[in-house]
Design an enzyme around this catalytic site. Structure first.
Site, short mmCIF file in Angstrom:
data_model
loop_
_atom_site.label_atom_id
_atom_site.label_comp_id
_atom_site.label_asym_id
_atom_site.label_seq_id
_atom_site.Cartn_x
_atom_site.Cartn_y
_atom_site.Cartn_z
N THR A 112 -4.39 2.30 -1.71
CA THR A 112 -3.84 0.98 -2.07
C THR A 112 -4.48 0.38 -3.31
O THR A 112 -5.63 0.68 -3.65
CB THR A 112 -4.04 0.00 -0.88
OG1 THR A 112 -3.40 -1.22 -1.17
CG2 THR A 112 -5.50 -0.24 -0.57
N THR B 73 0.86 -1.17 0.00
CA THR B 73 0.00 0.00 0.00
C THR B 73 0.90 1.24 0.00
O THR B 73 2.11 1.11 -0.06
CB THR B 73 -0.89 -0.15 1.26
OG1 THR B 73 -1.68 -1.32 1.07
CG2 THR B 73 -1.75 1.02 1.58
N ASP C 16 -8.71 -9.15 0.10
CA ASP C 16 -8.76 -8.73 1.51
C ASP C 16 -10.04 -9.23 2.21
O ASP C 16 -10.18 -9.07 3.42
CB ASP C 16 -8.67 -7.20 1.63
CG ASP C 16 -7.22 -6.73 1.73
OD1 ASP C 16 -6.32 -7.58 1.81
OD2 ASP C 16 -6.98 -5.52 1.73
N SER D 92 -6.42 -2.89 6.98
CA SER D 92 -5.57 -2.55 8.13
C SER D 92 -5.10 -1.10 8.06
O SER D 92 -4.37 -0.66 8.96
CB SER D 92 -4.33 -3.44 8.16
OG SER D 92 -4.69 -4.77 8.32
N1 GLY Z 1 -4.84 -3.97 1.20
C1 GLY Z 1 -4.22 -3.60 2.41
C2 GLY Z 1 -5.18 -3.06 3.42
O1 GLY Z 1 -6.22 -2.60 3.05
O2 GLY Z 1 -4.92 -3.10 4.59
#
Ligand code: GLY
Length: 573
Positions: free
Chosen positions: A402, A384, A426, A456
């Site tokens: 991201t 990200t 995710d 996250s």
């Molecule tokens: N794709 C990483 C996040 O959203 O945490």
């Protein structure tokens, strides 16, 4: 033929373009080294790319505020940092105005209307990993362009077109690849070829990319021009949307024109809390980051970290035991709040978090199997990107954005020149079934049409004595939360300056697997021995996080923390 009434507008656009081409291709201006003690008060941008930081700085110098500059940085990163900067992805923004108003903007991707819970399982109900990771089916409906429009509509000062001009200049005029940028593009060339049969500007026509090569992206420039002209409608409707749908049809994806038209960014109430008298303002669900960060801070606050010292055994043991408990909670309870009732009040309750640490003993390592039932998070991608912006008045923007994996799904929309995310990975791809640790759960983050996948990302702003203190965030998948946690603790408990706090070696624990990951040289040999003797499994790994942060120091000057783990760079005046 040119329409005479549009001539002044066209001349204005050309002048803007020429201005940014000149400034950005020289790109020396306010560039800072990795460590600075200079006295910057007018504004600062810290991002993964010197071009993007410079684009933001130019907007601040033109009289733009922090949100204006952030919008320009987001679009510039989509050009100069294709690994994670994006039009085809999503993200979160946390904002604090100089007067103390706070806001959180959710422009996370969504599952398409045709998405189903089991769409990545084969006939034997086993996950087909490649399908959620690569190619057209891996992409959620992008949110970044809607997010930038929503931020600009609410807080922006300069014209939308002015904010797009630096990105258009960088895409049309090209930018010089760094050694790292060239190497990373070359490393992905096979994937780009596999998923882009009609070709993409990201693969060099002959040979391989080298440091200093000019990467020109004309299709991307045209897409940005549509967005400059029509706002988010220039992306979610009209020619660009048609190109996305055609791309989906070519590659067996499910995103439709209706999915694109229906996408909206959402303003949410930030998660707030107090740590040692400082106010923490951070991202609520569908990010798990803000709740987890506040839980961690609440769990360690009763203890004398300052006396124990940076990365000493007691400090690490305490923080790891807090992380063990918080990541177990995250796995069991966090998901899109529009689909799943997240017990936010309970998780942010101080008594709850004190109780959660009650079983902790100094004698030996905790045991994740005894902490709670839930689903261990699947490994998350770490590519990200984060940027932090402040302006002369003290307005602050913290954005993490991201594509999920590096270069997302690897699919570049033909004719539109931007990468699509692989954010569908995710979601919990197989909820309700035992995972590799034999644990069951994950329903909170199961796939459903229109749902946002758990994240996250933890963009955060910290306030001290009613004034801006810090802007912080990082990429790093599941390590995002612990990296932001450690950066704040480094400044608050260990009195580090911003750059030192960013540079400091990190560690990470996430409940399962029950291991403590350490960057090289994170701890001395005595600390290593003490922790190992207590039963902690210590595993050395590569870099953790890539924090880009800003501190307002006690003299009122902005201090940059641009992470030396990447090409990250600060620009200020
Ligand atoms: N794709 C990483 C996040 O959203 O945490």
């Amino acid at each position: 033929m040119l329409n005479a009434t549009r001539l002044p507008q066209i001349i204005n656009n050309i002048l803007l373009y020429l201005f940014f081409t000149l400034v950005l291709t020289s790109c020396a201006g306010g560039q800072l080294g990795r460590s600075t003690h200079q006295e910057y008060r007018q504004g600062m941008v810290v991002s993964a790319s010197r071009y993007a930081s410079e684009a933001g700085l130019q907007i601040l110098k033109k009289g733009g505020n922090a949100v204006d500059a952030a919008v320009a940085v987001q679009f510039a990163l989509a050009v100069v940092y294709p690994n994670a900067g994006n039009l085809g992805g999503g993200g979160f923004m946390v904002y604090r105005s100089a007067a103390g108003e706070t806001a959180a903007l959710d422009f996370r991707e969504k599952a398409a209307a045709a998405a189903t819970r089991d769409m990545y399982l084969d006939s034997l109900q086993n996950p087909v990993v490649e399908k959620s990771l690569f190619g057209h089916l891996a992409a959620g409906v992008p949110g970044s362009v809607a997010g930038m429009e929503a931020a600009h509509k609410r807080y922006g000062k300069l014209s939308w077109k002015t904010l797009l001009a630096p990105a258009i200049a960088l895409a049309a005029g090209g930018y010089k690849l760094s050694a790292r940028g060239a190497e990373e593009l070359n490393g992905q060339a096979a994937g780009f070829r596999q998923y882009n049969l009609l070709g993409t500007a990201l693969v060099k026509a002959a040979g391989t990319w080298k440091e200093g090569d000019l990467l020109v992206q004309q299709e991307l420039a045209a897409t940005l021009a549509h967005i400059a002209e029509r706002g988010a409608a220039g992306f979610y409707d009209g020619p660009v949307a048609r190109l996305i749908v055609e791309e989906m049809q070519r590659g067996g994806g499910i995103m439709t024109a209706a999915d694109l038209r229906a996408y909206r960014a959402v303003w949410r109430t930030p998660v707030t809390g107090i740590y040692r008298g400082l106010k923490i303002i951070t991202m609520p669900p569908p990010s798990s980051g803000g709740i987890a960060l506040m839980q961690l801070l609440q769990m360690v606050e009763p203890y004398p970290l300052r006396r124990w010292g940076f990365n000493k055994d007691s400090t690490i043991q305490l923080m790891v035991e807090a992380e063990r408990r918080v990541y177990a909670d995250r796995a069991a309870h966090l998901g899109d709040p529009d689909f799943h009732p997240v017990p936010q009040h309970q998780l942010l309750n101080e008594n709850y978090n004190t109780q959660r640490m009650a079983g902790f003993t100094w004698e030996r390592s905790g045991n994740s199997a005894q902490i709670a039932a839930g689903l261990a998070a699947a490994p998350e991608h770490e590519e990200t990107t984060h940027f932090s912006v402040v302006d002369r008045n003290g307005n602050a923007v913290s954005i993490t954005t991201t594509l999920n994996g590096s270069y997302g799904s690897n699919v570049v929309v033909k004719g539109a020149g931007f990468l699509l995310n692989n954010e569908m990975d995710d979601f919990s791809v197989k909820p309700g079934s035992p995972n590799m640790y034999g644990l069951v759960g994950g329903k909170a983050n199961a796939i459903a049409p229109g749902k946002r996948m758990l994240s996250s990302m933890t963009p955060t702003v910290v306030e001290k004595d009613g004034k801006l203190f810090m802007v912080v965030g990082t990429p790093g998948g599941s390590t995002i939360i612990t990296s932001v946690f450690q950066t704040i603790v480094n400044v608050v408990d260990f009195d580090m300056g911003m750059q030192a706090a960013v540079n400091a070696r990190k560690f990470h624990h996430q409940w399962l697997p029950d291991e403590v990951y350490l960057e090289k040289e994170a701890i001395d040999s005595l600390t290593h021995r003490k922790l190992t003797n207590k039963g902690y499994r210590l595993v050395e790994r590569g870099n953790i996080g890539r924090v880009d942060a800003i501190l307002r120091n006690k003299w009122g000057y902005y201090e940059a923390g641009a992470d030396p783990r990447g090409d990250d760079s600060a620009a200020a005046w």
